[in-house]
Design an enzyme around this catalytic site. Structure first.
Site, short mmCIF file in Angstrom:
data_model
loop_
_atom_site.label_atom_id
_atom_site.label_comp_id
_atom_site.label_asym_id
_atom_site.label_seq_id
_atom_site.Cartn_x
_atom_site.Cartn_y
_atom_site.Cartn_z
CE LYS A 51 -3.77 -2.45 2.15
NZ LYS A 51 -4.38 -2.94 3.38
CD GLN A 95 -3.72 -4.85 6.41
OE1 GLN A 95 -3.78 -3.82 5.75
NE2 GLN A 95 -4.07 -6.02 5.91
CG ASP A 118 -10.11 -0.63 4.76
OD1 ASP A 118 -9.72 -1.13 3.69
OD2 ASP A 118 -9.45 -0.62 5.81
N1 GUN Z 1 -6.86 -7.11 5.76
C1 GUN Z 1 -7.05 -7.82 4.64
N2 GUN Z 1 -7.61 -7.07 3.67
C2 GUN Z 1 -7.78 -5.84 4.21
C3 GUN Z 1 -8.30 -4.61 3.70
O1 GUN Z 1 -8.75 -4.50 2.55
N3 GUN Z 1 -8.29 -3.56 4.57
C4 GUN Z 1 -7.84 -3.67 5.84
N4 GUN Z 1 -7.89 -2.58 6.63
N5 GUN Z 1 -7.34 -4.79 6.34
C5 GUN Z 1 -7.32 -5.86 5.52
#
Ligand code: GUN
Length: 295
Positions: A51, A95, A118
């Site tokens: 990211k 996350q 998200d």
């Molecule tokens: N863990 C796995 N996929 C994601 C996601 O798309 N966003 C977040 N915040 N955590 C994750």
């Protein structure tokens, strides 16, 4: 069988996003994403690094808050508050999964809905269910973008989704049933009777269950499009790392049946990150009173 490349499709989308970042910068707006990572889960660390790398690639500002495995809920909430209160931060992502002493729902609900890139906050989830989404859930919207950009219509199609998670299965089922996509959607889960038979009715079969080789030949109708959302790490001594990533779909078993399928890696994974960047651009736009940038 045609391979639906998320790597290629996400590149195409990132080029469109780069242009929009330049447009925003010409108005003195610099999209900024803050990512919170708690603990040392190696998979989460890889996602977060990807990211950050994509932020740099697209010309975003990125902020990373790394917190130790034994972080207390109140300390995590304090970081969320600090980022909520910082007007330079457009999007906040924490996350998941979080260590067990932290309450995931409380953290999600502490993030300001206008910074919830998200699309996990119940407010944004509610807008989605009401058919008026502001942010798009990243992985589900990534799936829709792959289908659209390879020319697969969802209108009138039987879509079967394996998995009802809050992040993928359920929001994807909501999106695809909206007028814009017009699919007929079935959501399957651990209690579904005659699962393989239901899956064989799918024109578009989507697996988001997280079990390697779960989808076998008898799940797939001839000519179906198969989307594999699974990212599973399996032991493999022949691999330099001792393990490798596989999806939910037994690719070899379905290759003479499916019309097209997404690979793992290089399928839905890179799309999720591109959609996160898309949401962050829109967070910046909304916070400046601009309308939605559409893909
Ligand atoms: N863990 C796995 N996929 C994601 C996601 O798309 N966003 C977040 N915040 N955590 C994750």
């Amino acid at each position: 069988m045609k391979i639906l490349s998320g790597t290629e499709t996400s590149k195409e989308i990132k080029e469109e996003l780069k242009k929009e970042v330049l447009n925003l910068k010409s108005m003195n707006i610099e999209p900024t994403l803050a990512v919170i990572l708690v603990g040392d889960d190696p998979a989460s660390a890889v996602y977060v690094r990807n990211k950050q790398r994509t932020c740099t690639e697209l010309g975003f500002q990125s902020i990373e808050r790394k917190m130790p495995e034994d972080t207390k809920q109140e300390d995590l909430l304090a970081v969320v508050k600090e980022l909520n209160d910082d007007p330079a931060v457009n999007g906040i992502l924490c996350q998941v999964p979080l260590p067990p002493q932290c309450n995931e729902q409380e953290v999600i609900q502490a993030i300001l809905p206008e910074k919830d890139v998200d699309c996990f906050h119940p407010y944004n989830y509610g807008l989605l269910a009401a058919g008026i989404p502001k942010f798009m859930p990243c992985t589900p919207f990534g799936v829709l973008q792959i289908l659209k950009r390879y020319g697969y219509e969802t209108k009138g199609k039987n879509v079967v989704i394996i998995g009802r998670s809050n992040i993928v299965g359920r929001p994807l089922s909501i999106l695809m049933s909206l007028k814009e996509w017009n699919a007929t959607v079935t959501v399957c889960h651990s209690q579904t009777a005659k699962l393989a038979e239901v899956c064989r009715s799918a024109d578009i079969l989507i697996s988001a269950i997280g079990i390697p080789n779960f989808v076998q030949a008898h799940y797939v109708k001839k000519g179906a499009v198969v989307i594999d959302v699974g990212i599973n790490r399996v032991h493999d001594p022949s691999h330099p790392k001792g393990s490798r990533l596989v999806g939910d779909v037994d690719f070899e078993a379905i290759k003479d049946l499916a019309e097209a399928a997404t690979p793992v890696p290089g399928g839905v994974g890179p799309m999720t990150i591109a959609m996160l960047m898309y949401n962050t651009i829109n967070a910046a736009r909304f916070q400046e009173g601009l309308e939605k940038f559409e893909l």
